[in-house]
Design a protein around this motif. Structure first.
Motif, PDB file in Angstrom:
ATOM      1  N   MET A   1       0.769  -1.316   0.398  1.00 61.60           N
ATOM      2  CA  MET A   1       0.201   0.010  -0.020  1.00 61.60           C
ATOM      3  C   MET A   1       0.987   1.114  -0.119  1.00 61.60           C
ATOM      4  SD  MET A   1      -2.571  -0.611   2.409  1.00 61.60           S
ATOM      5  CE  MET A   1      -4.141   0.434   2.471  1.00 61.60           C
ATOM      6  N   PHE A   2       0.218   1.928  -0.341  1.00 62.52           N
ATOM      7  CA  PHE A   2       1.250   3.603  -0.574  1.00 62.52           C
ATOM      8  C   PHE A   2       1.739   4.364   0.825  1.00 62.52           C
ATOM      9  CE2 PHE A   2       1.404   8.018  -1.029  1.00 62.52           C
ATOM     10  CZ  PHE A   2       2.977   7.785  -2.347  1.00 62.52           C
ATOM     11  N   SER A   3       0.364   3.640   1.643  1.00 60.57           N
ATOM     12  CA  SER A   3       0.759   4.407   3.657  1.00 60.57           C
ATOM     13  C   SER A   3       1.355   3.781   4.062  1.00 60.57           C
ATOM     14  CB  SER A   3      -0.847   4.364   3.796  1.00 60.57           C
ATOM     15  OG  SER A   3      -1.117   2.703   3.556  1.00 60.57           O
ATOM     16  N   THR A   4       2.592   2.382   3.925  1.00 58.61           N
ATOM     17  CA  THR A   4       3.487   1.782   3.574  1.00 58.61           C
ATOM     18  C   THR A   4       4.010   2.319   3.510  1.00 58.61           C
ATOM     19  OG1 THR A   4       2.019  -0.072   4.182  1.00 58.61           O
ATOM     20  CG2 THR A   4       4.485  -0.281   4.337  1.00 58.61           C
ATOM     21  N   THR A   5       4.566   2.715   2.406  1.00 59.51           N
ATOM     22  CA  THR A   5       5.577   3.649   1.357  1.00 59.51           C
ATOM     23  C   THR A   5       5.774   5.081   1.835  1.00 59.51           C
ATOM     24  OG1 THR A   5       5.241   2.071  -0.225  1.00 59.51           O
ATOM     25  CG2 THR A   5       6.504   4.338  -0.355  1.00 59.51           C
ATOM     26  N   VAL A   6       4.603   5.337   2.751  1.00 67.03           N
ATOM     27  CA  VAL A   6       4.683   6.612   3.341  1.00 67.03           C
ATOM     28  C   VAL A   6       5.566   7.116   4.548  1.00 67.03           C
ATOM     29  CG1 VAL A   6       3.318   8.773   4.180  1.00 67.03           C
ATOM     30  CG2 VAL A   6       2.871   7.948   1.671  1.00 67.03           C
ATOM     31  N   LYS A   7       4.858   5.546   5.477  1.00 65.58           N
ATOM     32  CA  LYS A   7       5.874   5.252   6.425  1.00 65.58           C
ATOM     33  C   LYS A   7       6.951   5.367   6.505  1.00 65.58           C
ATOM     34  CE  LYS A   7       1.249   3.476   8.346  1.00 65.58           C
ATOM     35  NZ  LYS A   7       0.748   2.637   8.926  1.00 65.58           N
ATOM     36  N   ILE A   8       7.348   4.453   5.611  1.00 65.04           N
ATOM     37  CA  ILE A   8       9.030   4.011   5.757  1.00 65.04           C
ATOM     38  C   ILE A   8       9.597   5.159   5.232  1.00 65.04           C
ATOM     39  CG2 ILE A   8      10.601   2.349   4.556  1.00 65.04           C
ATOM     40  CD1 ILE A   8       8.613   0.743   4.847  1.00 65.04           C
ATOM     41  N   ASP A  39       9.621  -1.479  -5.846  1.00 65.35           N
ATOM     42  CA  ASP A  39       9.111  -1.472  -6.954  1.00 65.35           C
ATOM     43  C   ASP A  39       7.637  -0.634  -7.297  1.00 65.35           C
ATOM     44  OD1 ASP A  39      10.466  -3.175  -8.052  1.00 65.35           O
ATOM     45  OD2 ASP A  39       8.820  -5.362  -8.047  1.00 65.35           O
ATOM     46  N   LYS A  40       7.023  -0.806  -5.540  1.00 65.87           N
ATOM     47  CA  LYS A  40       6.052   0.693  -5.525  1.00 65.87           C
ATOM     48  C   LYS A  40       6.752   2.090  -6.022  1.00 65.87           C
ATOM     49  CE  LYS A  40       2.073   2.574  -4.178  1.00 65.87           C
ATOM     50  NZ  LYS A  40       0.973   2.118  -5.200  1.00 65.87           N
ATOM     51  N   LEU A  41       7.266   2.466  -5.180  1.00 68.03           N
ATOM     52  CA  LEU A  41       8.528   3.392  -4.703  1.00 68.03           C
ATOM     53  C   LEU A  41       9.090   4.192  -6.713  1.00 68.03           C
ATOM     54  CD1 LEU A  41       9.389   5.827  -3.663  1.00 68.03           C
ATOM     55  CD2 LEU A  41      11.671   4.337  -2.659  1.00 68.03           C
ATOM     56  N   SER A  42       9.905   3.084  -7.181  1.00 71.00           N
ATOM     57  CA  SER A  42      10.180   3.561  -8.154  1.00 71.00           C
ATOM     58  C   SER A  42       9.035   3.403  -9.430  1.00 71.00           C
ATOM     59  CB  SER A  42      10.501   1.892  -9.071  1.00 71.00           C
ATOM     60  OG  SER A  42      10.307   0.980  -9.478  1.00 71.00           O
ATOM     61  N   ARG A  43       7.859   3.490  -8.878  1.00 69.05           N
ATOM     62  CA  ARG A  43       6.426   3.985 -10.326  1.00 69.05           C
ATOM     63  C   ARG A  43       5.645   4.750  -9.551  1.00 69.05           C
ATOM     64  NH1 ARG A  43       6.067  -1.486  -9.398  1.00 69.05           N
ATOM     65  NH2 ARG A  43       3.652  -1.497  -8.228  1.00 69.05           N
ATOM     66  N   THR A  44       6.306   5.654  -8.627  1.00 60.27           N
ATOM     67  CA  THR A  44       5.772   6.568  -8.562  1.00 60.27           C
ATOM     68  C   THR A  44       6.781   8.466  -8.409  1.00 60.27           C
ATOM     69  OG1 THR A  44       5.011   5.702  -5.686  1.00 60.27           O
ATOM     70  CG2 THR A  44       5.285   8.133  -5.558  1.00 60.27           C
ATOM     71  N   GLU A  45       6.356   8.490  -9.068  1.00 65.68           N
ATOM     72  CA  GLU A  45       6.672  10.465  -9.898  1.00 65.68           C
ATOM     73  C   GLU A  45       8.086  10.587  -8.584  1.00 65.68           C
ATOM     74  OE1 GLU A  45       6.189  12.067 -12.521  1.00 65.68           O
ATOM     75  OE2 GLU A  45       4.511  10.246 -13.140  1.00 65.68           O
TER      76      GLU A  45
END
Length: 77
Positions: A1-8, A39-45
């Motif tokens: 989830m994007f929220s997990t990415t934000v926390k990290i 992978d999620k991070l690499s697809r984020t602007e």
């Protein structure tokens, strides 16, 4: 989830961890692999990630500074 990415990202932005990998491994069990996280991070602007890191660091710095200096926290919990 994007929220997990934000926390990290926030943990890295304020200096509690040196990398996404370290932050992901130190926290609670990640519901996906480290590869999936990157992978999620690499697809984020890039501009969004930059703004997220800068904004997180700016807002969290007052609460995190005592931890970085090994002082008692200024905020309970």
């Amino acid at each position: 989830m994007f929220s997990t990415t934000v926390k990290i990202i926030s943990l890295v932005a304020v200096g509690l961890h040196l990398s996404m990998h370290a932050a992901a491994r130190a926290g609670p069990a990640l519901p996906v692999s480290i590869t999936a996280l990157y992978d999620k991070l690499s697809r984020t602007e890039p501009g969004l990630v930059r703004a997220l890191v800068q904004g997180s660091a700016r807002r969290l710095r007052p609460a995190v500074q005592p931890m970085l200096r090994k002082q008692a926290p200024s905020v309970n919990g």
